[in-house]
Design a protein around this motif. Structure first.
Motif, PDB file in Angstrom:
ATOM      1  N   LEU A 198       0.107   5.946  -0.689  1.00 47.13           N
ATOM      2  CA  LEU A 198       1.608   6.350  -0.753  1.00 47.13           C
ATOM      3  C   LEU A 198       2.223   6.436  -1.997  1.00 47.13           C
ATOM      4  N   PRO A 199       2.611   7.555  -2.529  1.00 47.11           N
ATOM      5  CA  PRO A 199       3.302   7.554  -3.712  1.00 47.11           C
ATOM      6  C   PRO A 199       4.775   7.080  -3.715  1.00 47.11           C
ATOM      7  N   ILE A 200       4.911   6.423  -4.762  1.00 47.18           N
ATOM      8  CA  ILE A 200       6.613   5.707  -4.880  1.00 47.18           C
ATOM      9  C   ILE A 200       7.367   6.653  -5.829  1.00 47.18           C
ATOM     10  N   LEU A 201       8.524   7.139  -4.924  1.00 49.26           N
ATOM     11  CA  LEU A 201       9.505   7.968  -5.985  1.00 49.26           C
ATOM     12  C   LEU A 201      10.825   7.256  -6.221  1.00 49.26           C
ATOM     13  N   ASP A 202      11.456   7.383  -7.240  1.00 45.61           N
ATOM     14  CA  ASP A 202      12.660   6.892  -7.316  1.00 45.61           C
ATOM     15  C   ASP A 202      13.606   7.878  -7.968  1.00 45.61           C
ATOM     16  N   ASP A 203      14.527   8.743  -7.547  1.00 45.00           N
ATOM     17  CA  ASP A 203      15.375   9.501  -7.695  1.00 45.00           C
ATOM     18  C   ASP A 203      14.469  10.865  -7.966  1.00 45.00           C
ATOM     19  N   GLY A 204      13.358  10.799  -7.074  1.00 44.13           N
ATOM     20  CA  GLY A 204      12.434  12.076  -7.165  1.00 44.13           C
ATOM     21  C   GLY A 204      11.563  11.861  -8.346  1.00 44.13           C
ATOM     22  N   ARG A 205      11.428  10.812  -9.257  1.00 47.64           N
ATOM     23  CA  ARG A 205      10.377  10.674 -10.175  1.00 47.64           C
ATOM     24  C   ARG A 205       9.537   9.620  -9.685  1.00 47.64           C
ATOM     25  N   LEU A 206       8.129   9.882  -9.845  1.00 51.27           N
ATOM     26  CA  LEU A 206       7.111   9.169  -9.594  1.00 51.27           C
ATOM     27  C   LEU A 206       7.100   7.885 -10.392  1.00 51.27           C
ATOM     28  N   VAL A 207       7.008   6.553  -9.680  1.00 51.22           N
ATOM     29  CA  VAL A 207       7.306   5.368 -10.389  1.00 51.22           C
ATOM     30  C   VAL A 207       6.047   4.419  -9.927  1.00 51.22           C
ATOM     31  N   GLY A 208       5.208   5.136  -9.419  1.00 50.91           N
ATOM     32  CA  GLY A 208       4.054   4.213  -8.723  1.00 50.91           C
ATOM     33  C   GLY A 208       3.400   4.854  -7.641  1.00 50.91           C
ATOM     34  N   ILE A 209       2.229   3.889  -7.169  1.00 49.19           N
ATOM     35  CA  ILE A 209       1.445   4.333  -5.812  1.00 49.19           C
ATOM     36  C   ILE A 209       0.943   2.976  -5.345  1.00 49.19           C
ATOM     37  N   ILE A 210       0.773   3.083  -3.809  1.00 53.61           N
ATOM     38  CA  ILE A 210       0.249   1.823  -3.240  1.00 53.61           C
ATOM     39  C   ILE A 210      -0.626   2.158  -2.256  1.00 53.61           C
ATOM     40  N   SER A 211      -1.600   1.406  -2.175  1.00 52.77           N
ATOM     41  CA  SER A 211      -2.506   1.509  -1.329  1.00 52.77           C
ATOM     42  C   SER A 211      -2.447   0.903   0.181  1.00 52.77           C
ATOM     43  N   ILE A 212      -2.975   1.357   1.218  1.00 50.56           N
ATOM     44  CA  ILE A 212      -3.037   0.479   2.327  1.00 50.56           C
ATOM     45  C   ILE A 212      -3.205  -0.960   2.102  1.00 50.56           C
ATOM     46  N   GLY A 213      -4.402  -1.363   1.353  1.00 46.55           N
ATOM     47  CA  GLY A 213      -4.822  -2.375   0.940  1.00 46.55           C
ATOM     48  C   GLY A 213      -3.758  -3.374   0.396  1.00 46.55           C
ATOM     49  N   ASP A 214      -2.968  -2.455  -0.676  1.00 47.45           N
ATOM     50  CA  ASP A 214      -1.849  -3.232  -1.340  1.00 47.45           C
ATOM     51  C   ASP A 214      -0.708  -3.807  -0.429  1.00 47.45           C
ATOM     52  N   ALA A 215      -0.560  -2.890   0.670  1.00 48.30           N
ATOM     53  CA  ALA A 215       0.507  -3.124   1.671  1.00 48.30           C
ATOM     54  C   ALA A 215       0.005  -4.182   2.648  1.00 48.30           C
ATOM     55  N   VAL A 216      -1.174  -4.358   2.888  1.00 46.60           N
ATOM     56  CA  VAL A 216      -1.568  -5.225   3.809  1.00 46.60           C
ATOM     57  C   VAL A 216      -1.741  -6.686   3.190  1.00 46.60           C
ATOM     58  N   ARG A 217      -2.231  -6.620   2.025  1.00 51.51           N
ATOM     59  CA  ARG A 217      -2.380  -7.973   1.216  1.00 51.51           C
ATOM     60  C   ARG A 217      -0.889  -8.593   1.250  1.00 51.51           C
ATOM     61  N   ALA A 218       0.009  -7.677   0.732  1.00 50.12           N
ATOM     62  CA  ALA A 218       1.478  -8.234   0.802  1.00 50.12           C
ATOM     63  C   ALA A 218       1.768  -8.735   2.045  1.00 50.12           C
ATOM     64  N   ARG A 219       1.728  -8.103   2.992  1.00 54.62           N
ATOM     65  CA  ARG A 219       2.216  -8.484   4.430  1.00 54.62           C
ATOM     66  C   ARG A 219       1.422  -9.693   4.873  1.00 54.62           C
ATOM     67  N   ILE A 220       0.283  -9.888   4.461  1.00 50.38           N
ATOM     68  CA  ILE A 220      -0.333 -11.302   5.127  1.00 50.38           C
ATOM     69  C   ILE A 220       0.072 -12.208   3.777  1.00 50.38           C
ATOM     70  N   GLU A 221       0.378 -12.105   2.406  1.00 54.74           N
ATOM     71  CA  GLU A 221       0.965 -13.154   1.775  1.00 54.74           C
ATOM     72  C   GLU A 221       2.432 -13.474   2.331  1.00 54.74           C
ATOM     73  N   GLU A 222       3.271 -12.340   2.844  1.00 53.09           N
ATOM     74  CA  GLU A 222       4.383 -12.697   3.497  1.00 53.09           C
ATOM     75  C   GLU A 222       4.560 -13.722   4.641  1.00 53.09           C
ATOM     76  N   LEU A 223       3.205 -13.479   5.603  1.00 55.67           N
ATOM     77  CA  LEU A 223       2.952 -14.167   6.820  1.00 55.67           C
ATOM     78  C   LEU A 223       2.702 -15.627   6.363  1.00 55.67           C
ATOM     79  N   GLU A 224       1.748 -16.073   5.351  1.00 57.24           N
ATOM     80  CA  GLU A 224       1.438 -17.044   4.872  1.00 57.24           C
ATOM     81  C   GLU A 224       2.607 -18.030   4.389  1.00 57.24           C
ATOM     82  N   ARG A 225       3.587 -17.401   3.636  1.00 51.10           N
ATOM     83  CA  ARG A 225       4.786 -17.905   3.141  1.00 51.10           C
ATOM     84  C   ARG A 225       5.500 -18.564   4.365  1.00 51.10           C
ATOM     85  N   GLU A 226       5.757 -17.590   5.205  1.00 48.12           N
ATOM     86  CA  GLU A 226       6.686 -17.865   6.542  1.00 48.12           C
ATOM     87  C   GLU A 226       6.002 -19.081   7.375  1.00 48.12           C
ATOM     88  N   ARG A 227       4.728 -19.238   7.380  1.00 42.78           N
ATOM     89  CA  ARG A 227       4.040 -20.244   8.064  1.00 42.78           C
ATOM     90  C   ARG A 227       4.411 -21.636   7.286  1.00 42.78           C
TER      91      ARG A 227
END
Length: 134
Positions: free
Chosen positions: A105-134
């Protein structure tokens, strides 16, 4: 967790882009050399015209054989690109990817390309977030 947090956790926030008209064979080399699954098609490295994934190339190889390698990125890219912003939540991004059946998924800021994230990036971040909540 928001997308800008996910970007900070990546080794690099650089986005690999290719110009319209780039041959598929060149895109395949870039994907292999960079060990990535998707390139963004852009005239200037800041605007998004389309995306092309390794899956798109494999699909055409299966259908047409090696002849497709001489075609250009414009032929097979997805031009109706779904994007997100830095402030989107990880859950929103995961839902977009799951519903759309794509992995980047490309990341846009005011129509300008600023990054891209993969489903792996998003899943890893979500897992880390859940671990911190525990």
């Amino acid at each position: 967790m928001q997308v800008h947090h996910i970007l900070k956790s990546k080794a690099t926030d650089a986005v690999v882009t290719v110009a319209p008209g780039t041959p598929i064979s060149d895109v395949a080399k870039v994907l292999a050399e960079k060990r990535i699954g998707t390139v963004v098609v852009s005239k200037d490295g800041e605007t998004t015209i389309g995306v092309l994934s390794e899956r798109d190339i494999v699909r055409e190889l299966a259908a047409r054989g090696a002849d497709c390698l001489g075609d250009t990125v414009d032929t097979y890219m997805t031009s109706d690109v779904i994007t997100c912003s830095r402030h989107d939540e990880a859950d929103v991004v995961l839902t977009k990817m799951t519903d759309g059946r794509f992995r980047h998924l490309p990341i846009l800021d005011d129509g300008r390309l600023v990054g891209i994230i993969s489903i792996g990036d998003a899943v890893r971040a979500r897992i880390e977030e859940l671990e911190r909540e525990r």
